[in-house]
Enzyme design. Structure first.
Site, short mmCIF file in Angstrom:
data_model
loop_
_atom_site.label_atom_id
_atom_site.label_comp_id
_atom_site.label_asym_id
_atom_site.label_seq_id
_atom_site.Cartn_x
_atom_site.Cartn_y
_atom_site.Cartn_z
N HIS A 87 0.83 -1.21 0.00
CA HIS A 87 0.00 0.00 0.00
C HIS A 87 0.86 1.26 0.00
CE1 HIS A 87 0.43 0.82 4.41
NE2 HIS A 87 0.39 -0.49 4.55
N ASP A 89 -0.29 4.44 1.23
CA ASP A 89 -0.60 5.42 2.28
C ASP A 89 0.11 5.09 3.58
OD1 ASP A 89 -2.29 3.10 2.38
OD2 ASP A 89 -3.56 4.09 3.84
N GLU A 149 -4.99 1.63 2.59
CA GLU A 149 -4.97 0.43 3.43
C GLU A 149 -5.18 0.78 4.90
OE1 GLU A 149 -3.41 -2.71 6.06
OE2 GLU A 149 -2.65 -0.68 5.88
N GLU A 150 -4.60 1.92 5.32
CA GLU A 150 -4.61 2.26 6.75
C GLU A 150 -6.00 2.67 7.25
OE1 GLU A 150 -2.23 1.66 8.68
OE2 GLU A 150 -0.36 1.73 7.54
ZN LIG Z 1 0.76 -1.39 6.41
#
Ligand SMILES: [Zn+2]
Length: 382
Positions: A87, A89, A149-150
């Protein structure tokens, strides 16, 4: 400085904080544009991938936020597809963390291990493969830099919705270069008790919703937690429950008529949200406790369990010199891809212990070994 380290340093210097963590006020529109969102990083990676001769595509997910997809097609007909999926972010940070610093064999900065280290190792391995004379003849390799993702995993959800097919996804997260085939899921469930308000001087005339919730919290943290400890998964241990947030009452001299609790329930493979909700409600009822329940997650965070005997998973384990796969506690994009029928393994340099910390770092040795392992695995494919 290696090519991987140079790329990682450049990525750290381009902030890509998830907009969900944008602080209110203070920053000007220009500052906010430079700090939040994955656009700068995605554009930069696209230029790096194009220089290596990879085929490029942006997959629009949210306004101003796209997954960046770089493809290496084989010369012959495609017989299998490998997806490299880290990811883009990060969580928030102060300004100093966007200046990469090298010290004692480590590279410091936001995203160093979670997960720009994986981005750098994966894209460098793929770029070098694209530039090499001999490369897989029948295997397609796709690098997908995913957004969000976060927060809500919008990037991996969009990738799955686009019906992309792959035979194995390597999802970049700091696993200390161990292949991870299982992780827990996460449910945020809200419980609400209702009582009857009354004057604080005559509490016997009311019904105290905070008191009812206190009994529920006590039951969750003792009896229910103990019941969860009895169910063990071979790689993950047990599920857990945490009564994490509670609100109830207006002021001391009023009997509270409402109390709201939010719990974080970490689930094992095989447990579903519907099943967990039924279980908790039935057990509360059996104790004479009553509450309403609702879900607080934007999107489901499912547990991950990939069959370690799948041929490509076995082959990857062999290449990384690992006898058995392992499990981890943290949730990631792998569960989303896996639910979309892409068998997924979590793998990347760095240690999750340094993720989200005020002095995030990665060991440069781990970073380089990660690139090497990935390169060797990819070149071994038919
Ligand atoms: Zn991660």
């Amino acid at each position: 400085m290696t090519r991987t380290e140079k790329l990682l340093a450049e990525l750290i210097a381009l902030p890509s904080v998830n907009p969900a963590f944008a602080s209110q006020g203070g920053a000007s529109a220009r500052q906010a544009r430079l700090r939040y969102g994955e656009k700068q990083v995605a554009d930069f990676l696209a230029s790096v991938a194009a220089r290596a001769g990879l085929e490029l595509e942006f997959q629009k997910v949210l306004p101003g936020r796209s997954n960046v997809i770089a493809r290496l097609r084989p010369r012959n007909k495609i017989r299998q597809t490998i997806l490299l999926a880290p990811h883009l972010d990060t969580v928030g940070a102060d300004d100093a963390q966007f200046v990469p610093r090298r010290k004692n064999g480590r590279l410091y900065g936001r995203g160093a291990c979670d997960t720009k280290g994986s981005v750098a190792a994966m894209l460098t391995a793929l770029s070098e493969l694209a530039e090499a004379k001999s490369r897989p003849r029948e295997t397609e390799i796709i690098f997908a830099g995913l957004i969000d993702e976060e927060n809500a995993q919008a990037g991996s959800r969009a990738l799955v919705a686009s019906r992309l097919k792959a035979d194995l996804a390597l999802v970049g997260e700091p696993t200390r270069l161990r292949a991870v085939t299982a992780h827990k899921g996460s449910l945020w469930l809200q419980l609400e008790t209702r009582g009857r308000a009354a004057h604080g001087a005559t509490p016997q005339l009311g019904r105290n919703a905070v008191h009812e919730m206190a009994r529920i919290v006590s039951w969750l943290e003792t009896n229910y937690a103990a019941a969860l400890r009895k169910r063990k998964h071979p790689l993950l241990g047990t599920g857990t429950v945490n009564a994490g947030q509670i609100h109830g009452g207006v002021q001391p001299n009023i009997v509270p008529d409402r109390c709201v609790l939010t719990i974080d329930r970490r689930t094992l493979p095989g447990e579903t949200e519907a099943g967990v909700r039924r279980e908790i409600m039935a057990r509360l009822r059996a104790r004479g406790l009553s509450a309403a329940m609702s879900s607080k997650k934007l999107a489901p965070c499912l547990p991950l369990e990939t069959d370690p005997s799948l041929p490509l998973v076995r082959q990857f384990l062999r290449r990384t010199g690992q006898i058995r796969p392992v499990g981890v506690d943290f949730f990631c994009d792998a569960a989303v891809l896996s639910a979309g029928n892409i068998p997924s393994v979590v793998f990347g340099p760095g240690d999750i212990a340094q993720a989200h910390t005020a002095d995030e770092w990665i060991s440069l040795d781990s970073l380089e070994r990660g690139r090497n392992l990935l390169f060797r695995f990819l070149t071994s494919l038919p």
